[in-house]
Design a protein around this motif. Sequence first.
Motif, PDB file in Angstrom:
ATOM      1  N   THR A  63       1.293  -1.422   0.267  1.00 37.20           N
ATOM      2  CA  THR A  63       0.349  -0.452  -0.179  1.00 37.20           C
ATOM      3  C   THR A  63       0.805   1.347  -0.143  1.00 37.20           C
ATOM      4  N   PRO A  64       0.582   2.477  -0.626  1.00 35.60           N
ATOM      5  CA  PRO A  64       1.718   3.358  -0.937  1.00 35.60           C
ATOM      6  C   PRO A  64       1.289   4.425   0.534  1.00 35.60           C
ATOM      7  N   PRO A  65       3.014   4.305   0.872  1.00 37.49           N
ATOM      8  CA  PRO A  65       2.366   4.796   2.280  1.00 37.49           C
ATOM      9  C   PRO A  65       1.709   5.694   2.541  1.00 37.49           C
ATOM     10  N   ALA A  66       1.818   6.902   1.812  1.00 36.56           N
ATOM     11  CA  ALA A  66       1.082   7.948   1.675  1.00 36.56           C
ATOM     12  C   ALA A  66      -0.681   7.929   2.156  1.00 36.56           C
ATOM     13  N   SER A  67      -0.735   6.869   1.751  1.00 38.05           N
ATOM     14  CA  SER A  67      -1.709   6.132   2.050  1.00 38.05           C
ATOM     15  C   SER A  67      -2.500   5.681   3.364  1.00 38.05           C
ATOM     16  N   THR A  68      -1.360   5.235   4.269  1.00 37.37           N
ATOM     17  CA  THR A  68      -1.385   4.457   5.367  1.00 37.37           C
ATOM     18  C   THR A  68      -0.955   5.659   6.323  1.00 37.37           C
ATOM     19  N   GLY A  69      -0.781   6.772   5.859  1.00 40.10           N
ATOM     20  CA  GLY A  69      -0.602   7.868   6.612  1.00 40.10           C
ATOM     21  C   GLY A  69      -2.075   8.671   6.970  1.00 40.10           C
ATOM     22  N   PHE A 103       9.426   5.709   3.074  1.00 37.21           N
ATOM     23  CA  PHE A 103       8.326   5.413   3.928  1.00 37.21           C
ATOM     24  C   PHE A 103       8.012   6.678   4.436  1.00 37.21           C
ATOM     25  N   LEU A 104       8.505   6.953   5.755  1.00 31.38           N
ATOM     26  CA  LEU A 104       8.193   7.625   6.519  1.00 31.38           C
ATOM     27  C   LEU A 104       7.667   9.259   5.800  1.00 31.38           C
ATOM     28  N   GLY A 105       8.730   9.105   5.074  1.00 31.30           N
ATOM     29  CA  GLY A 105       8.362  10.942   4.334  1.00 31.30           C
ATOM     30  C   GLY A 105       6.775  11.054   3.850  1.00 31.30           C
ATOM     31  N   PRO A 106       7.084  10.027   2.859  1.00 33.00           N
ATOM     32  CA  PRO A 106       5.074   9.967   1.681  1.00 33.00           C
ATOM     33  C   PRO A 106       3.868   9.893   3.312  1.00 33.00           C
ATOM     34  N   PHE A 107       4.673   8.980   3.758  1.00 27.96           N
ATOM     35  CA  PHE A 107       3.393   7.958   5.526  1.00 27.96           C
ATOM     36  C   PHE A 107       3.545   9.658   5.901  1.00 27.96           C
ATOM     37  N   ALA A 108       4.610  10.586   6.532  1.00 30.89           N
ATOM     38  CA  ALA A 108       4.585  11.836   6.818  1.00 30.89           C
ATOM     39  C   ALA A 108       3.486  12.652   6.041  1.00 30.89           C
ATOM     40  N   ALA A 129       9.931   0.117  17.156  1.00 32.29           N
ATOM     41  CA  ALA A 129      10.007  -0.980  16.248  1.00 32.29           C
ATOM     42  C   ALA A 129       9.613  -2.017  15.921  1.00 32.29           C
ATOM     43  N   GLY A 130       9.443  -2.634  14.863  1.00 37.44           N
ATOM     44  CA  GLY A 130       8.372  -4.776  14.843  1.00 37.44           C
ATOM     45  C   GLY A 130       7.837  -3.965  14.088  1.00 37.44           C
ATOM     46  N   PRO A 131       6.856  -4.962  13.871  1.00 37.90           N
ATOM     47  CA  PRO A 131       6.140  -4.901  12.675  1.00 37.90           C
ATOM     48  C   PRO A 131       5.093  -3.522  12.151  1.00 37.90           C
ATOM     49  N   LEU A 132       4.652  -3.371  10.629  1.00 34.58           N
ATOM     50  CA  LEU A 132       3.733  -2.188  10.382  1.00 34.58           C
ATOM     51  C   LEU A 132       2.928  -1.614  11.275  1.00 34.58           C
ATOM     52  N   THR A 133       2.679  -1.162  12.126  1.00 38.22           N
ATOM     53  CA  THR A 133       1.620  -0.676  13.043  1.00 38.22           C
ATOM     54  C   THR A 133       1.852   0.587  13.312  1.00 38.22           C
TER      55      THR A 133
END
Length: 326
Positions: A63-69, A103-108, A129-133
């Motif tokens: 999934t695109p990180p921007a969508s997850t954010g 990941f962090l750039g588009p997520f934020a 740190a851990g599985p993406l949640t």
Amino acid sequence: MGLGEFGLIERYFNAPGDEAAPRRADVALGIGDDAALLAVPAGMQLVAALDTLVEGRHFPPGTPPASTGHRALAVNLSDLAAMGAAPAWFLLSLTLPAADEAFLGPFAAGLHRLARQHGVALVGGDTTAGPLTVAVQALGLVEPGTALRRSGGRAGDLLFVSGTPGDAAAGLRIAMDTLPGGSPEQRRALLDRFHYPEPRVALGRALRGIASACIDVSDGLAADALKLAAASGCGARIESAQLPLSTALCAVAGDALARELALNGGDDYELCFTVPPGNEARLRAALQDVKCAATCIGRLETRAGLRLFAGGTEIAFTPRGFDHFP
Ligand code: ADP
Ligand code: MG
């Protein structure tokens, strides 16, 4: 050399400037201390909601990180909307496999863009740190006595849903490559409805004093309508022909699957609400004010349970809402 936990928080979540979540005057102390200090206006009720997104559970890997954010905040603003609350602040708990800047750039960016749209400030969180949640706690304000609840409906109240349910469920299937059909533009539109749901905050505010009960649609329209009905001590009747299906959904999924996805799909983040018949004119005016479409799909009834009708005939139907522990 990596960013480190504190560099990461500074850079992506506490960075001043245009890319960051907005600052608010009612944040006496934000990110950086052990906890935030927030000035709750005198006489207002604080409204709190928390929802978690787990990779592989709430969104597929890739999934695109921007969508997850965007979704992490959107699903929480949707819960506040369902209460008729005005969102004010949020906290972010982020569990990451690695401090990956790709990941962090588009997520934020996805997160902060939606935060700016709604004027909500990021005031703290946790990073591990851990599985993406991704868990977000959203805080909002409502005038005492005016919050919308699931339990206020009465038999005879009209049942409405905003937007076009089923689009997001089709979008998820398109993301997972399990739903062929339609034009590239239609497929893109449905995919966007899964990736970037629009929380109905203005609608939720406008429904105060008009709707008798409200719930946001996350698990599936039928299952969530049934939850509202049960909380109101009623049952519900949905007219299949009145379901507001988008052109894109019908083109991609065909009529039968479109109806199934609209009823049982989930991830819509639309509002499902009831209105006493006497309030219908006020509802129409409110919908015009907030420029949001909502459609009457049935009504509450005395008899418990959820029934689906086509024409005058009842159709065999079981709501299949999402359950993490079925
Ligand atoms: P503590 O160890 O006291 O819990 P942390 O070192 O975890 O504090 O966090 C430092 C500060 O950064 C706190 O103000 C916290 O709210 C904030 N913070 C941590 N992670 C995030 C995040 N993902 N988003 C926003 N703020 C965060
Ligand atoms: Mg901490």
